[in-house]
Design an enzyme around this catalytic site. Structure first.
Site, short mmCIF file in Angstrom:
data_model
loop_
_atom_site.label_atom_id
_atom_site.label_comp_id
_atom_site.label_asym_id
_atom_site.label_seq_id
_atom_site.Cartn_x
_atom_site.Cartn_y
_atom_site.Cartn_z
NE ARG A 242 -68.43 -38.07 -6.96
CZ ARG A 242 -69.09 -38.91 -6.19
NH1 ARG A 242 -69.78 -38.44 -5.17
NH2 ARG A 242 -69.08 -40.20 -6.44
CD GLU A 271 -65.78 -35.06 0.22
OE1 GLU A 271 -65.71 -36.30 0.34
OE2 GLU A 271 -66.78 -34.48 -0.22
CG HIS A 289 -69.11 -37.61 0.82
ND1 HIS A 289 -68.12 -37.40 -0.10
CD2 HIS A 289 -70.11 -38.23 0.15
CE1 HIS A 289 -68.49 -37.90 -1.27
NE2 HIS A 289 -69.70 -38.42 -1.14
#
Length: 539
Positions: A242, A271, A289
């Site tokens: 994370r 993000e 990601h």
């Protein structure tokens, strides 16, 4: 004129698929649902689709199921996220509305572990900059001299399911594994051949560090300025968990100052992220990601939530429901859920008020399993017995708290007459106290009420029941039968339990229809009963 076929079609539960999911997801849902589609990222389209009435909505990361969306979806029962993260779901709003929220927490663990390992290897051997140099016509062998993994120490920060998968795979590379996890028992780590140590020691000893923690108040910037002062200058740090657990600004400073050798990043504090100064460093390999971005993980996630939706809409509890207290439910406990609901309904109906407290005691063989969910079963049953509508395992604790009701569960291995049994002791504001005992009989787990307030019974709970407490005397059975017969209420079964001849007695009847209040008042008057109560169980 509406045909029978059209009625059956309308009656199907509606599942709204708000984002692209695999064909396997639809296969897992099966033919029992009306499936609709919308673009969940288009807010207006989403709200319009939700407003038409849906039972479940399947989403990924682009659809925001916030309080507004949940309020728009009247009758919504399930929000299913085909993935792990739930940042795009307002869980408190869903819980207040009685909407179950489910995800697929194990769907991407292999993919996430493999990506972390990929970043570790790529960082160790400068794969990304060497590849870019070669594509630009440069043969830069000497510039990109890397490091071996063999006999190096890998520090795993967060030793849950993904961290353990990483450990098992990196042991095959000949690495020594140490881990930090304040919630893991050292014995579990030892079973896996991993040394569990404090974070400071891990920082000092590790040649490679990989992070596998969720971001919380406690873990935000856990690997930050101070932590990065304690590491070896040869260390390479991987974060595929994370964003925000690793302080990106502190990492940039540490790399540019030569205090950290490199990093592999898949997640970022904000993000999407396309302009981090870290991306300019040859020592950093970065991906957008991609932890769950494999065909296999997406398919597993879709199938998992489709199965969860099927279970939830069938009235079953779902182990992956994130807003149902009690966690995963053992197969030996699951059949007790409806039994405890009915026991609570009986106690509540007999007292004609909601209990202040309910103590559920789980006895015998099943006591070895986590039975905390039975507290929610009891609260749900008590609320249903008082006429509360739309009570679910999601909102029952909150609704009960608003009415001052609570429930607790205790366990004991002792059960002298049955292999397993459950006792529910309800206490009421009026001072009344009612105890209901139940069990599940045989291989088929047939529900039985085996005692009420110490009066022994062998009573299968049915939709319509009648309970009478009175002083034992001749003629009571005939009087009760006669009164019910005059009211055209058929008796399916009857049991009488008493303390002694002429003492207190309890009569329990199962009947084919509900008993009106005027009939119960007539029976009470005729036999001078202390209590006559009709109980209508809600399934």
């Amino acid at each position: 004129m509406i045909t029978k076929k059209e009625v059956l079609r309308v009656a199907k539960p509606v599942v709204l698929i708000a984002e692209e999911l695999s064909a396997a997801t639809l296969d897992a849902l099966g033919p029992d649902f009306e499936v609709r589609n919308c673009d969940g990222a288009n807010r207006a389209e989403l709200l319009e689709a939700l407003g038409k009435g849906v039972d479940a909505v399947l989403i990924r990361s682009a659809t925001k199921m916030d309080a507004e969306a949940i309020a728009a979806a009247k009758g919504l029962k399930v929000i299913a996220r085909a993935g792990v993260g739930l940042d795009n779901v307002d869980i408190p709003a869903a819980t207040a509305a009685g909407v179950m929220v489910v995800n697929a927490p194990t769907s991407n663990i292999v993919s996430a572990a493999e990506l972390a390992i990929s970043l570790l290897l790529a960082s160790a051997r400068f794969i990304s900059p060497a590849h870019a140099a070669l594509r630009n016509g440069k043969w830069a062998r000497s510039k990109y001299t890397g490091a071996e993994l063999f006999e190096k120490t890998l520090g795993i920060v967060g030793f849950g399911r993904i961290g353990q998968l990483v450990a098992a795979r990196m042991q095959a590379f000949g690495m020594n594994i140490v881990a930090y996890d304040p919630y893991l028992q050292p014995a579990r780590a030892a079973q896996l051949g991993v040394e569990l140590i404090e974070l400071d020691e891990l920082l000092k000893r590790s040649d490679f560090i990989t992070i596998h923690l969720p971001k919380t108040k406690e873990t935000a910037n856990l690997i930050g300025v101070e932590a990065l002062k304690k590491v070896k200058k040869e260390v390479r740090i991987i974060n595929a968990a994370r964003g925000g657990v690793l302080d990106e600004a502190a990492l940039y400073d540490a790399i540019t100052e030569g205090r950290v050798a490199g990093a592999g990043l898949d997640v970022y504090v904000t993000e999407p992220c396309t302009d981090s100064p870290l991306f300019q460093l040859d020592q950093v390999v970065a991906t957008p990601h991609l932890g769950a971005s494999t065909d296999e993980a997406q398919e597993r996630a879709g199938i998992a939530v489709a199965v969860s939706v099927r279970k939830a809409l069938a009235g079953e509890l779902v182990p992956d429901a994130v807003n149902v207290k009690g966690g995963a439910i053992h197969d030996e406990i699951r059949p007790s859920l409806p039994l405890v609901e009915k026991m609570a309904q009986i106690a509540t109906a007999m007292a004609a008020e909601i209990p202040l407290t309910m103590e559920i005691s789980v006895k015998g063989d099943i006591s070895s399993h986590d039975s905390s969910i039975l507290a929610v079963s009891a609260l749900k049953g008590a609320l249903q017995a008082t006429g509360s509508e739309d009570v679910t395992y999601v909102n029952a604790p909150g609704l009960a708290a608003e009415r001052g009701a609570s429930a607790t569960v205790t366990t004991t291995p002792d059960s002298h007459e049955y292999r397993s049994m459950i006792s529910l002791h309800a206490a009421f504001a009026s001072g009344a106290s009612i105890k209901v005992d139940g069990t599940l009989m045989g291989i088929k787990k047939v529900e039985k009420i085996i005692a009420i307030d110490g009066f022994d019974l062998d009573l299968p709970p049915t939709e319509n029941m009648l309970f009478l407490r009175y002083t034992d005397k001749p003629g009571v059975v005939g009087a009760v039968g006669n009164t019910l017969g005059k009211a055209n209420i058929n008796i399916a079964g009857m049991q009488v339990a008493r303390e002694a001849a002429g003492g207190k007695a309890l009569m329990a009847l199962t009947v084919d229809s509900s008993v009106p209040e005027k009939v119960t008042e007539s029976i009470k008057s005729e036999i001078a009963a202390d209590l006559v109560r009709s109980v209508n169980l809600v399934g």
